[in-house]
Enzyme design. Structure first.
Site, PDB file in Angstrom:
ATOM      1  N   CYS A  89       7.497  -3.568   3.945  1.00 25.87           N
ATOM      2  CA  CYS A  89       6.585  -2.007   3.973  1.00 25.87           C
ATOM      3  C   CYS A  89       7.483  -1.302   4.567  1.00 25.87           C
ATOM      4  CB  CYS A  89       5.331  -2.481   4.716  1.00 25.87           C
ATOM      5  SG  CYS A  89       4.057  -1.356   4.483  1.00 25.87           S
ATOM      6  N   HIS A 175       2.969  -7.423   2.013  1.00 28.14           N
ATOM      7  CA  HIS A 175       3.218  -8.296   3.179  1.00 28.14           C
ATOM      8  C   HIS A 175       2.888  -9.637   2.835  1.00 28.14           C
ATOM      9  CE1 HIS A 175       3.162  -5.100   6.361  1.00 28.14           C
ATOM     10  NE2 HIS A 175       2.423  -4.391   5.458  1.00 28.14           N
ATOM     11  N   GLU A 177       4.008 -12.261   4.455  1.00 25.70           N
ATOM     12  CA  GLU A 177       4.027 -12.747   5.717  1.00 25.70           C
ATOM     13  C   GLU A 177       2.716 -12.919   6.205  1.00 25.70           C
ATOM     14  OE1 GLU A 177       4.206  -8.661   7.119  1.00 25.70           O
ATOM     15  OE2 GLU A 177       4.655  -9.772   5.399  1.00 25.70           O
TER      16      GLU A 177
END
Length: 237
Positions: A89, A175, A177
């Site tokens: 990001c 994202h 993660e």
């Protein structure tokens, strides 16, 4: 392996990346720009892999966040030294900027779980995304592709979703993660932004309930994709 993480806000952490670091028995260090005690930058020789996390600020907010100037220099030096770098990001936007591209407001914001599509017919050295994957977004800016990079993924709301520089740098607008905890923390700390965007009735904005309900459904798959990206970046370490 020595992994260094550039963290911009406390509520955007490593998520599933920490599991990968543990599995590699790697040492882990941080620069936490929000902390008065942990905000120093490392020497290039101190790490093998650099991970640049997200945050609500802009690459262009250097007056408000003067540490951005030194962070950009570190990223440039890491890339020049052929250190593997992953940006997420804001981290991807910082990589793009550090490689000479312009970062600017996208025509729409994307907040929530929306699909990205792989760019077809990529060079052999490129990381290959699945044809389509539903991933977690929270961004309102985009960037031009830096010279010499490979465009990896796009979405209906944002053309430049992922890119690769040579064989050791990857930037992701989204994202991978994300865990249930990470999604909950971002929703909690960015509730004002979410409420403001929902009031505009935009196409690529989900509400809190949608985001938190969809996270367990999609997070396992995106976490697996993150592990593959990290393996790709670390293959020569």
């Amino acid at each position: 392996m020595r992994v260094h993480v550039l963290q911009h806000v406390a509520f955007e952490g490593l998520g599933c990346i920490e599991d990968w670091i543990d599995s590699r028995q790697a040492t882990l260090s941080f620069t936490r720009f929000f902390s008065a005690h942990e905000n120093s930058l490392p020497a290039i020789e101190a790490f093998n892999l650099l991970i640049v996390l997200g945050g609500p600020m802009s690459v262009n907010d250097q007056t408000e966040y003067p540490w951005l100037a030194q962070e950009k220099i570190l990223i440039q030096h890491a890339i020049a030294a052929r250190k593997p770098v992953l940006g997420i990001c804001l981290g991807a936007q910082l990589i793009a900027y550090s490689l000479g591209a312009t970062v600017y407001r996208n025509s729409v914001k994307e907040i929530g779980w929306f699909p990205v599509e792989a760019i077809p017919d990529l060079p052999e050295q490129a990381f290959k995304f699945p044809a389509q994957a539903t991933v977690f977004h929270w961004h309102g800016e985009t960037f031009d592709l830096p010279d010499g990079t490979i465009h990896l993924a796009k979405s209906a709301g944002c053309l430049h979703q992922a890119f690769q520089y040579q064989d050791y740098v990857i930037g992701l607008q989204f994202h991978l993660e994300t865990t249930t905890d990470i999604a909950g923390q971002i929703v909690l700390h960015c509730a004002d932004e979410l409420a403001e965007e929902l009031s505009k009735d935009q196409l690529y904005i989900q509400d809190e309930t949608q985001i938190l309900t969809l996270t367990p459904q999609y997070s396992k798959a995106v976490n697996g994709l993150m592990m593959k990206i990290l393996d790709f970046l670390a293959q020569d370490i």
